[in-house]
Structures are given as structure tokens and as C-alpha cells.
Design a protein around this motif. Structure first.
Motif, PDB file in Angstrom:
ATOM      1  N   GLU A 136       9.881  15.961  -6.153  1.00  0.00           N
ATOM      2  CA  GLU A 136       8.843  14.456  -5.898  1.00  0.00           C
ATOM      3  C   GLU A 136       9.697  13.526  -6.218  1.00  0.00           C
ATOM      4  OE1 GLU A 136       6.113  12.259  -4.943  1.00  0.00           O
ATOM      5  OE2 GLU A 136       6.186  14.666  -4.014  1.00  0.00           O
ATOM      6  N   LYS A 149       9.462  -1.929 -14.248  1.00  0.00           N
ATOM      7  CA  LYS A 149       9.206  -2.496 -12.843  1.00  0.00           C
ATOM      8  C   LYS A 149       9.406  -4.153 -13.320  1.00  0.00           C
ATOM      9  CE  LYS A 149       5.461  -4.244 -10.407  1.00  0.00           C
ATOM     10  NZ  LYS A 149       5.461  -5.735 -10.307  1.00  0.00           N
ATOM     11  N   GLU A 178       0.584  -1.095  -0.045  1.00  0.00           N
ATOM     12  CA  GLU A 178      -0.020  -0.306  -0.225  1.00  0.00           C
ATOM     13  C   GLU A 178       1.102   1.213  -0.252  1.00  0.00           C
ATOM     14  OE1 GLU A 178      -3.135  -0.002   3.026  1.00  0.00           O
ATOM     15  OE2 GLU A 178      -3.786  -1.909   2.356  1.00  0.00           O
ATOM     16  N   PHE A 207       2.479   1.920  -3.528  1.00  0.00           N
ATOM     17  CA  PHE A 207       1.409   1.732  -4.257  1.00  0.00           C
ATOM     18  C   PHE A 207       0.848   4.471  -3.798  1.00  0.00           C
ATOM     19  CE2 PHE A 207      -2.909   3.382  -5.618  1.00  0.00           C
ATOM     20  CZ  PHE A 207      -2.787   2.792  -7.108  1.00  0.00           C
ATOM     21  N   LYS A 208       0.826   4.483  -2.766  1.00  0.00           N
ATOM     22  CA  LYS A 208       0.407   5.682  -2.642  1.00  0.00           C
ATOM     23  C   LYS A 208       1.438   6.657  -2.509  1.00  0.00           C
ATOM     24  CE  LYS A 208      -0.048   7.326   2.031  1.00  0.00           C
ATOM     25  NZ  LYS A 208      -0.248   7.462   3.230  1.00  0.00           N
ATOM     26  N   ARG A 209       2.835   6.306  -2.049  1.00  0.00           N
ATOM     27  CA  ARG A 209       3.632   6.640  -1.809  1.00  0.00           C
ATOM     28  C   ARG A 209       4.678   7.117  -3.698  1.00  0.00           C
ATOM     29  NH1 ARG A 209       7.325  10.805  -1.585  1.00  0.00           N
ATOM     30  NH2 ARG A 209       8.668  10.373   0.067  1.00  0.00           N
ATOM     31  N   PHE A 210       4.603   6.000  -4.371  1.00  0.00           N
ATOM     32  CA  PHE A 210       5.018   5.790  -5.991  1.00  0.00           C
ATOM     33  C   PHE A 210       4.901   5.242  -6.957  1.00  0.00           C
ATOM     34  CE2 PHE A 210       8.572   5.199  -2.450  1.00  0.00           C
ATOM     35  CZ  PHE A 210       8.698   6.230  -1.677  1.00  0.00           C
ATOM     36  N   ASP A 211       3.566   5.368  -6.714  1.00  0.00           N
ATOM     37  CA  ASP A 211       2.610   4.862  -7.529  1.00  0.00           C
ATOM     38  C   ASP A 211       3.033   3.600  -8.327  1.00  0.00           C
ATOM     39  OD1 ASP A 211       0.453   4.810  -9.270  1.00  0.00           O
ATOM     40  OD2 ASP A 211       1.178   5.675 -11.511  1.00  0.00           O
ATOM     41  N   LEU A 212       3.646   2.820  -7.469  1.00  0.00           N
ATOM     42  CA  LEU A 212       4.321   1.358  -7.682  1.00  0.00           C
ATOM     43  C   LEU A 212       3.388   0.173  -6.983  1.00  0.00           C
ATOM     44  CD1 LEU A 212       7.693   1.664  -6.696  1.00  0.00           C
ATOM     45  CD2 LEU A 212       7.083   1.608  -8.808  1.00  0.00           C
ATOM     46  N   GLN A 213       2.637  -1.074  -7.734  1.00  0.00           N
ATOM     47  CA  GLN A 213       2.272  -2.108  -7.242  1.00  0.00           C
ATOM     48  C   GLN A 213       2.936  -2.882  -7.843  1.00  0.00           C
ATOM     49  OE1 GLN A 213      -0.974  -1.513 -10.857  1.00  0.00           O
ATOM     50  NE2 GLN A 213      -2.144  -1.312  -8.957  1.00  0.00           N
ATOM     51  N   SER A 267       9.132   2.291 -11.749  1.00  0.00           N
ATOM     52  CA  SER A 267       8.029   3.941 -11.458  1.00  0.00           C
ATOM     53  C   SER A 267       8.051   4.124 -13.229  1.00  0.00           C
ATOM     54  CB  SER A 267       7.347   5.002 -11.408  1.00  0.00           C
ATOM     55  OG  SER A 267       8.221   5.308 -11.549  1.00  0.00           O
TER      56      SER A 267
END
Length: 387
Positions: free
Chosen positions: A215, A226, A79, A82-88, A221
Motif C-alpha cells: 500500500e 503535512k 476527496e 483523503f480516500k486514497r492516502f488519508d490526507l486532508q 501522511s
């Protein structure tokens, strides 16, 4: 019986001890020393994090966790990324909790390197990268960066070092020891090379929370990276949890499964109580912003002071290190560091221990109180004037 040394691994015999430790050992035996050498926060781990650890002990959570770590912690790391670096990343198969980022780097290299494989290491860099490549059976290949370019990666120079044996590129951003942060455009240039030559990237992003200006952009990313990137991070620096020894890896499940094999046979799992503490650190991270702002104020002060003392220093974009040039003094990095310690009782780390391109520089950590930094800058200025 043969001499005991004859039983030792030749690889280990030929490995140099950490150059950082030499100056720590000298300073430890002197009174009144101000140390700008230690690469760890001067903040105590926030109370809510310590309390979560205590509670886990009181509740009797003292058994092994899954090899990859507490599932709820891996979920929270997923989580956060994803929230911090837009990684899944899939917490079930693509995240491993490790004993610090150092162990994460170790098992990453051991999982991808075959005997003779080359790993390009961007220097100056943390002292463990090259030895860990060697211990994995690979060959570390140094790629220099330069102070005149603020120690940014030069794609043209990087490309010249690629051979048929090159397996991966090792980067660290924000960088230890220079504090340099690679922008999205600069990461894309490295990514293009990785894709062109079908290489992996091992990205040490342990200082990602300590980025001061723009940022932060994470290597995985970048488009198409990935699946090529093994992301290394942890809680030591940004969350002030060095002694807890807790890091993590995020990578494609093919790499994660391989690294989990090495991890489970060498470590079993990271300490259970530290994992509960890290879970709390991610759920309630208000202290991270406070610490980052404090480091930023100290960064501004130390860089200005070093420049005023005649030691040119670029403005680091992250981490908590300044990397000033001492070339104007005519001393080598080791001579400067040793004399500064003996004559003014200020401990810094000579730049050459981070690779040959660090020669002519010193690393100064500003993870110290402002009072200590002010006194250290007075002593450094006095030392430079005496030369």
C-alpha cells in the motif's frame, strides 16, 4: 551591436540541455528503432475522459477558470487524496491545479527559495529538479543513493549534506528513473531529519497510482509532515494523460498562497477543457487499475529478461521503469546506450543523465507493448553477448 549570445542569461547559458533528448533525437532519425526511453504511458487516455473534454467544448466552457483551478476539480482532488492516502487538504486554500507536475515543481521552488538556499536532491532523479532549483536562485545539492541498496535513501548520508543554508529535501517516490518506492519506515527516517533540522520536503508523487506491491504511503501522511511537505502530483502517468498537461499541488495554505501568486502571474490557470477531463478521470477511474496490472505484468517480464541477459536489475516497486546495471559490460552508460541504439536499434536512456549515481545503469521504460518489449529484450541480450 553586441553578439546575440551576450544578451542571454548566464544561468541559462551554463545550463545543460536535457540528456534524455539527445537519444530521442538520434532515434527519431533511424528506422526500425524500438524505444524504451519515453517516460509516458502507451495507453490512450480513456474514452470517458476524452468525451468529458469534448462535452466541455460543446458546452462552450472555454473561458479562464479561477487561478487555482475549477473549484469542483479541487474538491474532487481533495476527496481523492483523503480516500486514497488519508490526507486532508482544504480545496479552497490548499490545492492548486497546475500545468503538469513540472510547473508545480517550478512554482514550489520559486516560492520557497531565497538566493543561495540549498535543496538536497535525492539521486538518481528526474532531470528537471536541479535546473529548476538553479532557476529559482538556489543551489542544488546531490545526495547519492546506490544500486546495492536498491536506491533507497540512506539517512546517515543524507544528514551529512545538511548545512546552515539547507532549505528543503526533494524526493520522488515511486522514483523516476529507478522505480524505487519508499516505505513508511523509510519516509519516517527522512521526516525525522526534516523535523530535526527544520527543513521542508518537496515530494514528487506523480507515480503514486503505479505502486505494485505494498500500500502506497504519502509523505504528508507521516506524523508532523503535512505542514512541512509540498505535495506534487498530477494526471500524466497513472491516468495516461501526459499531453493534457495537468498536475496539482497540495500544501499548507501558507505555501499555497505564495505559490498561487507565482502561478497567477506566470500561467493564469491550467487549460479549462483539460480540467473538465481530469474531473471525469477522478470520478470514474476504473481504467487506472487495468493499466496498473498491465504495467505490473510487463515489469515482471522485463526485469526477469534483463537479469537473464546478464544485466542485474532490482525489482522496481512502482512507476514504469527498470534501471539495470550495465557495469559488467565495462562500458559507460552513454557508451552502452549509444552502441545499443546504433548496433541493435533499441533506445534507452543512459543513467548518468539522472545524476552521477546513475552512472553504470540505463533506464528502460516498460510502457510499451509486450511484443515490443520481447523484441527489445532479444536485441539487448544479443548486444550484451556480442560484448
Amino acid at each position: 551591436m553586441k553578439t546575440l549570445n551576450s544578451y542571454l542569461s548566464e544561468t541559462v547559458i551554463n545550463m545543460k540541455p536535457s540528456g534524455i533528448r539527445k537519444f530521442f533525437d538520434l532515434a527519431a532519425n533511424m528506422e526500425g528503432v524500438i524505444s524504451l526511453g519515453v517516460g509516458e504511458p502507451d495507453f490512450v487516455t480513456p474514452w470517458n475522459v476524452r468525451e468529458a473534454c469534448i462535452l466541455s467544448l460543446e458546452q462552450g466552457f472555454t473561458s479562464y477558470t479561477a487561478n487555482a483551478g475549477l473549484y469542483e476539480l479541487r474538491e474532487k482532488i481533495s476527496e481523492y487524496l483523503f480516500k486514497r492516502f488519508d490526507l486532508q487538504y482544504d480545496p479552497a486554500e490548499e490545492i492548486i491545479v497546475t500545468v503538469g507536475a513540472s510547473q508545480a515543481i517550478d512554482i514550489a521552488f520559486r516560492s520557497i527559495i531565497n538566493s543561495g538556499d540549498e535543496v538536497l536532491i535525492i539521486e538518481p532523479c528526474f532531470v528537471s529538479y536541479a535546473p529548476l532549483v538553479t532557476l529559482a536562485g538556489g543551489k542544488p545539492v546531490s545526495v547519492s543513493t546506490f544500486g546495492e541498496e536498491e536506491f533507497k535513501v540512506n539517512p546517515e548520508i543524507l544528514e551529512k549534506y545538511i548545512t546552515s543554508k539547507t532549505k528543503a529535501i526533494m524526493i520522488c517516490t515511486p522514483n523516476n528513473p529507478t522505480g524505487t518506492v519508499l516505505s513508511k519506515k523509510e519516509l519516517e527516517a527522512v521526516a525525522q531529519i526534516a523535523k530535526r533540522y527544520d527543513l521542508l520536503v518537496v515530494a514528487d508523487e506523480i507515480y503514486a497510482e503505479l505502486c505494485y506491491e505494498d500500500e502506497y504511503v504519502s509523505m504528508p501522511s507521516i506524523e508532523g509532515m503535512k505542514e512541512r511537505t509540498i505535495l506534487i502530483s498530477g494526471f500524466s502517468k497513472g491516468f495516461a494523460m501526459t499531453g493534457w498537461r495537468l498536475g496539482y499541488i497540495a500544501a499548507d495554505r501558507v505555501f499555497a498562497r505564495a505559490m498561487l501568486k507565482v502561478h497567477q502571474y506566470s500561467i493564469m490557470c491550467a487549460p479549462t477543457m483539460a480540467q473538465y477531463a481530469a474531473l471525469e478521470a477522478l470520478e470514474n477511474d476504473e481504467d487506472v487499475l487495468y493499466m496498473r496490472k498491465s504495467y505490473q505484468r510487463r515489469r515482471n517480464y522485463i526485469v526477469q529478461s534483463l537479469n537473464e541477459a546478464g544485466l542485474f536489475c532490482h525489482m522496481p516497486g512502482g512507476a514504469f521503469y527498470a534501471f539495470p546495471s550495465i557495469k559488467s559490460t565495462g562500458l559507460s552508460s552513454e557508451e552502452f546506450a549509444e552502441r545499443l541504439l546504433l548496433e541493435e536499434k533499441v533506445a534507452v536512456v543512459p543513467g548518468n543523465v539522472f545524476g552521477q549515481s546513475g552512472e553504470g545503469y540505463i533506464r528502460c521504460s516498460y510502457a510499451s507493448s509486450m511484443e515490443q518489449l520481447q523484441e527489445a529484450m532479444k536485441r539487448i541480450k544479443r548486444f550484451v553477448q556480442s560484448l
